[in-house]
Design a protein around this motif. Structure first.
Motif, mmCIF file in Angstrom:
data_model
loop_
_atom_site.group_PDB
_atom_site.id
_atom_site.type_symbol
_atom_site.label_atom_id
_atom_site.label_comp_id
_atom_site.label_asym_id
_atom_site.label_seq_id
_atom_site.Cartn_x
_atom_site.Cartn_y
_atom_site.Cartn_z
ATOM 1 N N MET A 75 0.826 -1.209 0.000
ATOM 2 C CA MET A 75 0.000 0.000 0.000
ATOM 3 C C MET A 75 0.863 1.262 0.000
ATOM 4 N N GLU A 76 1.959 1.229 0.733
ATOM 5 C CA GLU A 76 2.882 2.366 0.757
ATOM 6 C C GLU A 76 3.455 2.622 -0.630
ATOM 7 N N TRP A 78 2.020 2.026 -3.543
ATOM 8 C CA TRP A 78 1.021 2.659 -4.403
ATOM 9 C C TRP A 78 0.680 4.076 -3.951
ATOM 10 N N ASP A 79 0.750 4.324 -2.666
ATOM 11 C CA ASP A 79 0.560 5.680 -2.177
ATOM 12 C C ASP A 79 1.676 6.586 -2.699
ATOM 13 N N TYR A 80 2.890 6.044 -2.766
ATOM 14 C CA TYR A 80 4.031 6.805 -3.280
ATOM 15 C C TYR A 80 3.862 7.101 -4.771
ATOM 16 N N SER A 82 1.211 7.489 -6.486
ATOM 17 C CA SER A 82 0.149 8.459 -6.762
ATOM 18 C C SER A 82 0.314 9.770 -5.995
ATOM 19 N N SER A 83 1.368 9.892 -5.188
ATOM 20 C CA SER A 83 1.535 11.074 -4.341
ATOM 21 C C SER A 83 1.850 12.332 -5.144
ATOM 22 N N ALA A 435 -4.253 10.041 -7.745
ATOM 23 C CA ALA A 435 -4.547 9.482 -6.419
ATOM 24 C C ALA A 435 -5.976 8.968 -6.326
ATOM 25 N N ASN A 439 -6.763 5.038 -5.512
ATOM 26 C CA ASN A 439 -7.526 4.672 -4.307
ATOM 27 C C ASN A 439 -8.794 3.911 -4.662
#
Length: 456
Positions: A75-76, A78-80, A82-83, A435, A439
């Motif tokens: 998850m980290e 994919w968060d990165y 799309s950040s 993002a 999500n």
């Protein structure tokens, strides 16, 4: 380690930003299948973004010696990715291309062709990224002007618009520790990582493997197989490595035309041959076939069977396989517009096409079971071990019957978790790393996987 009777494998398909769906699916599988102290999956096989997802997971598990925390790590990642998103959250952009602007949805209702507000947002944010790139995934390079046909005038033209994959490589390096060299003999058992790519000149699928071969080294051999004068066989190309490297991951994810080829050296005693690789999705976007052949070879060649005739002890472990399919097999409506037709075309091209291999595997497993029953009957009726072994040592068209029986295994379970058709699909959906979309994909992957597991 004791030879297991069954193992569990996870197959991650390729599909660019749709790989976020796999992150959500992985979370649901973890919550439903993981038992502390036991491996969640024995093998992870992936192509393109699936290769990247699988590398993030296996690298984490190998480094930390536990599956706990692997969901959060993915998850980290994919968060990165799309950040970076600043486009779709810009208030001026949102004024015209936001799903909350009901006038787009109103137009969609009263006309046959106008897109929904959400589809509009996805379409134009992706269009903009074609010009400015995605800082964590790709960046535009200077276009190559055609000098072969001199037709770079007018529309369409032959200008080659390309993107650098260095941003993606830098993103991967922050979440994966290379090389990835895992082993079944480690305690706890480390998962095997299989990644597929395509040799551009050979037009052949190439598989990179985190497990060692029978001599203890790690390498990939492919191409034409020839026997030498000493009776030993050799493939045209051999790529040696200490474990899965960054080049192997990017070779699997080198999107044709958009990205440059990934270059990897194939070395032997006499020469060094530079090979050029493209995205594995061209030939095997769902690497189930490569998973099956690699699994069989490991248990029949690397971990050689015992010489006794007990076929059960020497058998290849059966597999429970979970496949995450990012490209919908079915779509209710026939597309009426160009973008919709391109989107549907891509889904059909890249969806899972391994149904025939699955059926063949089941047929072979049934024949092996039938043969074993006949062997057991023959022994009970008085046939000697010598008589049985004489039959087993007989050569078939490609191998002895003994090796044929010991080399087969059953896919005892195959769960296909397929991303459902999205009414807001766009043709360039695999490049939408905003993002909001990421999500949504993660949540959809999680919910649809839970729904699938509850039905089975």
């Amino acid at each position: 380690m004791t030879r297991p009777k069954k193992q569990r494998a996870l197959v991650f398909q390729g599909g660019g930003s749709l790989g976020a769906y796999e992150a959500g699916a992985y979370k649901a599988l973890y919550e439903n299948l993981y038992e502390p102290g036991k491996p969640l999956f024995d093998i992870l096989a992936g192509t393109s973004i699936g290769a990247i997802n699988a590398s993030v997971v296996v690298s984490y598990v190998a480094e930390n010696k536990t599956w706990e925390g692997s969901v959060e790590r993915l998850m980290e990642f994919w968060d990165y990715l799309s950040s970076w998103d600043r486009i779709s959250t810009n208030p001026y952009f949102s004024l015209f291309f936001n799903a909350e602007n009901l006038w787009w949805d109103y137009l969609h209702k009263i006309t046959k062709y106008t897109a929904t507000g959400e589809a509009i947002r996805r379409y134009y944010t992706t269009k903009s990224s074609e010009y400015v790139g995605v800082p964590t995934v790709f960046s535009p390079e200077i276009p190559l002007i055609d000098m072969k046909y001199f037709d770079d005038f007018g529309i369409p033209n032959n200008i080659w618009y390309r993107y650098s994959k260095k941003p993606l490589e830098e993103s991967i390096k922050q979440f994966v520790n290379f090389p990835i060299a895992t082993s079944f003999d480690e305690d706890p058992i480390q998962p095997r990582l299989l990644l597929t790519s395509v040799d551009v000149q050979e037009g052949q699928t190439v598989t990179f493997d985190s497990y060692a071969k029978e001599d203890g080294s790690r390498f990939t051999a492919y191409g034409k197989y020839q026997k030498s004068e000493d009776g030993k066989g050799k493939y045209s190309y051999t790529i040696r490595y200490k474990g899965i490297e960054l080049d192997h991951v990017t070779a699997s994810a080198s999107v044709p035309i958009n990205y440059d080829y990934t270059k990897i050296e194939a070395k032997d005693e006499k020469s060094i041959n530079t090979r050029y690789f493209w995205d594995g999705g061209l030939l095997s976007n769902t690497p189930l076939r490569e998973l099956m052949s690699s699994h069989k070879r490991y248990w029949t060649v690397v971990r050689k069977p015992k010489p006794e005739t007990n076929l059960e002890e020497n058998s290849v472990p059966d597999l429970d396989v979970y496949v995450i399919d990012l490209h919908s097999t079915k779509q209710p409506e026939v597309p009426k517009d160009h973008d919709g037709a391109v989107s549907r075309f891509n889904d059909i091209i890249y969806h899972d096409r391994n149904l025939q291999e699955e059926k063949l595997s089941k047929y072979m497993a049934d024949y092996v079971d039938l043969t074993k029953q006949f062997l057991s009957l023959a022994i009970n009726k008085g046939a000697t071990k010598e008589e049985i072994q004489k039959i087993l040592n007989t050569n078939g068209q490609s191998r002895t019957f003994d090796k044929l029986l010991k080399g087969q295994f059953r896919i005892s379970k195959l769960e296909r978790i397929e991303r459902k058709a999205d009414p807001n699909n766009i043709s360039s959906k695999v490049f939408d790393f905003t993002a909001r979309t990421i999500n949504d994909l993660i949540q959809t992957g999680y919910e649809e996987t839970l729904s699938h597991l509850n039905r089975t």
